[in-house]
Design a protein around this motif. Structure first.
Motif, PDB file in Angstrom:
ATOM      1  N   ALA A  20       0.847  -1.212   0.000  1.00  0.00           N
ATOM      2  CA  ALA A  20       0.000   0.000   0.000  1.00  0.00           C
ATOM      3  C   ALA A  20       0.878   1.256   0.000  1.00  0.00           C
ATOM      4  O   ALA A  20       0.567   2.242  -0.677  1.00  0.00           O
ATOM      5  CB  ALA A  20      -0.930  -0.013   1.204  1.00  0.00           C
ATOM      6  N   PHE A 188      -9.382  -1.107   6.769  1.00  0.00           N
ATOM      7  CA  PHE A 188      -8.148  -0.466   6.297  1.00  0.00           C
ATOM      8  C   PHE A 188      -8.229   1.052   6.470  1.00  0.00           C
ATOM      9  O   PHE A 188      -9.319   1.619   6.527  1.00  0.00           O
ATOM     10  CB  PHE A 188      -7.935  -0.770   4.808  1.00  0.00           C
ATOM     11  CG  PHE A 188      -8.043  -2.236   4.490  1.00  0.00           C
ATOM     12  CD1 PHE A 188      -6.969  -3.079   4.716  1.00  0.00           C
ATOM     13  CD2 PHE A 188      -9.226  -2.779   3.986  1.00  0.00           C
ATOM     14  CE1 PHE A 188      -7.063  -4.434   4.441  1.00  0.00           C
ATOM     15  CE2 PHE A 188      -9.331  -4.130   3.707  1.00  0.00           C
ATOM     16  CZ  PHE A 188      -8.252  -4.959   3.930  1.00  0.00           C
ATOM     17  N   LEU A 196      -5.457   1.858  -1.140  1.00  0.00           N
ATOM     18  CA  LEU A 196      -6.230   0.691  -0.701  1.00  0.00           C
ATOM     19  C   LEU A 196      -6.795  -0.108  -1.869  1.00  0.00           C
ATOM     20  O   LEU A 196      -7.444  -1.136  -1.658  1.00  0.00           O
ATOM     21  CB  LEU A 196      -7.369   1.152   0.221  1.00  0.00           C
ATOM     22  CG  LEU A 196      -6.935   2.018   1.413  1.00  0.00           C
ATOM     23  CD1 LEU A 196      -8.130   2.398   2.266  1.00  0.00           C
ATOM     24  CD2 LEU A 196      -5.901   1.290   2.275  1.00  0.00           C
TER      25      LEU A 196
END
Ligand code: GLU
Length: 607
Positions: A20, A188, A196
């Motif tokens: 990420a 998240f 994401l």
């Protein structure tokens, strides 16, 4: 702007966090780190430089755990060192932070007096220490985070993780965007939805002042007054093609090349094939007596160009200001004026603050943004997307020309509403705007000659850009792009200002880039160019065939651009200005063989 990620997952968190963070690399950074909680124990790894250094560290010293937070840092307080890298830890608390805590000095002294000394030079560690003190005084992690947030002034996005808590993250947003991602049985956090994208497309954006208690079961969001807030979950469609390099070496190159397509998209969206404007009715200039355009950086130069358009095409007075100045002065605004705020991300903190500063004092607040879900869009009366698609490069290119295109259409709308343009002239103007994508393709074809010129430019220590009329702000933008990307000092000047000081700089070591389509001001600009040539100056003239024919003699180099409606020349000439910056910074150019820091590299690679 750096990046934040957080994971409460069902798989090992470290690889997800690093992946990420990679997706946030485009923002630029100088160090990175992650923290996880495993078997109740908080632990972290941090490394200076590129993410690969963090990955290498993790190979030798792995970090287990399914809950974690990660960060790419762009240092504001303290050098780029491991000690200053995030996550910062104090006792049971780990925190990652984007932005600046403005009152950190007072807080740091207060904490030191209480026995909580800082290890790092950052403003961020102060946040961790504040939360630690709360926990030491008996607060739960949630209470500690809430109490800590109340003490912070400035602009920030934060994510907390706690020792002993494998199913808890606390996220907060004030002035810096933050998104919560929903998975199934996983949650998240990310600075933006792009981070994401591989994990989820179900996103909730936190609003200003919001903070959230996140567990695997979901997120409870509170507003700035600690009231439970209902924030919508949206499906964010991320066209992955637009966030891949698609065969280009850098995002910047790809985004420069995309301009003909995105400009055509914007024109298609806001005009009809019949030669009429299709802007929303709410964009009504009939009773507007003045426009005030406010933005930062490249977007402020788009506003500066638009000032010429509003005044010339619509006869409407236009003021411009940079947001970081505007927000701290007392602008005198007409109640019948329109304030236009321009920002690619729609999250530019100074522009958002400037908007709030005047919101109730003008007739209408209009946002010109690329991200329709952004704060600036939400807080305006009317938000007009520029249709540029995701812009990944830190140095804005396609967003700039799309901003210009939309502002040009807005100026035409103002002219129409004020009876300053008849239908036939409007059709002609739209016709010449519609020719731009084709002309831009021709300008892009100059990439190779520009790359050759750039090899010489890369040896310069100082470069000047000159322009007159609406080409003056383009000179400012050309200089900004060049210094931002190549680290060579560059300045933009209004041609007529040259003789009032800067001419003293001219010699054969200072390339002077003259942006001069053969328009009504051409002869004036050429006189200024002669002043440079008379001092042995090294001129690169960018003009059309007629201009190069008339004035190219005696210059160092010329670049011949297609002939364009002089009104829209700033949009077309942005392309060679961007290419000059891009190629001058190219690693093939000689500057890059000189000693360079990893910082340069990491910044370059993110372009
Ligand atoms: N002010 C913090 C620091 O210098 C955060 C900087 C950032 O946004 O990366 O560590």
């Amino acid at each position: 702007m750096c990046g934040i990620v957080g994971v409460l997952g069902n798989h090992e968190a470290a690889p997800l966090l690093v992946e990420a963070l990679k997706r946030l690399e485009y923002r630029g950074y100088d160090s990175a780190g992650i923290a996880t909680v495993h078997k109740g124990r908080l632990d972290r790894r941090r490394a200076v430089g590129k993410l690969v250094n963090l990955s290498d560290l993790l190979v030798h010293d792995p970090l287990a755990g399914k809950s974690g937070i990660g960060h790419t840092r762009w240092a504001t307080h303290g050098a780029a060192t491991v000690t200053n890298a995030h996550p910062h830890r104090a006792g049971k608390v780990a925190v990652v932070h984007n932005g600046i805590i403005e009152n950190f000095r007072d807080l740091r002294s207060e904490l030191a007096a209480d026995g909580y000394a800082q290890e790092s030079d950052t403003d961020t560690e102060t946040i961790a220490l504040l939360a630690r003190r709360e926990i030491d005084r008996g607060a739960t992690p949630v209470e500690a985070a809430r109490a800590t947030l109340k003490r912070l002034q400035g602009a920030f996005a934060l994510c907390f993780l706690f020792d002993g808590e494998e199913d808890l993250m606390i996220a907060a947003r004030q002035g810096s965007p933050l998104a919560i991602g929903h998975g199934s049985g996983e949650m998240f956090v990310g600075s933006d939805a792009i981070a994401l994208a591989p994990m989820t497309d179900r996103i909730t954006y936190l609003e200003e002042g919001d903070w959230a208690v996140i567990t695997r079961a979901g997120a409870q969001i509170f507003d700035g007054h600690d009231r439970l807030a209902n924030r919508a979950e949206t499906r964010v469609r991320l066209d992955s093609a637009r966030i891949e390099k698609a065969g280009y070496k850098h995002f910047m190159a790809k985004e420069i090349a995309e301009q003909p397509v995105v400009i055509a998209d914007a024109l298609k969206h806001y005009t009809s094939s019949k030669g009429t404007l299709e802007l929303p009715e709410a964009l009504d200039f009939t009773t507007i007596d003045r426009v005030t355009l406010v933005a930062c950086g490249t977007a402020s130069y788009a506003c500066h160009v638009a000032k010429y358009w509003f005044e010339q095409i619509a006869g409407l007075p236009a003021d411009i200001d940079i947001a970081s100045e505007f927000r701290y002065r007392d602008p005198v605004l007409s109640p019948a004026s329109m304030a236009i705020f321009v920002s690619q991300s729609g999250e530019t903190a100074d522009t958002l603050a400037a908007l709030r500063h005047v919101k109730d004092n003008v007739a209408k607040v209009v946002a010109v943004i690329n991200v329709p879900t952004s704060s600036i869009a939400r807080e305006s009366d009317l938000a007009l997307p520029i249709m540029a698609g995701v812009e990944v490069g830190v140095a804005s290119t396609k967003a700039f020309t799309c901003q210009l295109t939309l502002l040009a259409l807005m100026a035409l709308k103002a002219a129409q509403d004020r009876g300053r343009i008849d239908a036939a002239t409007l059709r002609d103007r739209l016709e010449t705007l519609r020719a731009l994508p084709g002309l831009m393709n021709a300008a892009l074809a100059l990439s190779d000659p520009i790359a050759r010129i750039a090899e010489d430019l890369a040896r310069a220590q100082d470069i000047l850009f000159l322009g007159r009329g609406a080409m003056f702000p383009l000179a400012l933008e050309g200089a900004l792009k060049l210094k931002e990307i190549s680290y060579i000092h560059a300045e933009g000047y209004a041609s007529g200002e040259l003789k009032h000081g800067p001419i003293a700089l001219i010699d054969d070591a200072v390339p002077v880039i003259v942006l001069a389509p053969k328009d009504a001001l051409f002869d004036k600009t050429v006189s200024n160019m002669q002043e440079v040539l008379a001092r042995n100056g090294k001129v690169l003239l960018l003009s059309d065939a007629a201009g190069v024919e008339t004035a190219g003699h005696g210059t160092w180099k010329t670049l011949t651009l297609p002939t364009v409606d002089p009104l829209w020349a700033p949009i077309l000439y942005a392309v060679p200005a961007q290419l000059l910056a891009y190629h001058t910074a190219s690693p093939r150019a000689p500057t890059w063989t000189s000693p360079e820091t990893w910082q340069n590299r990491s910044r370059w690679n993110s372009q």
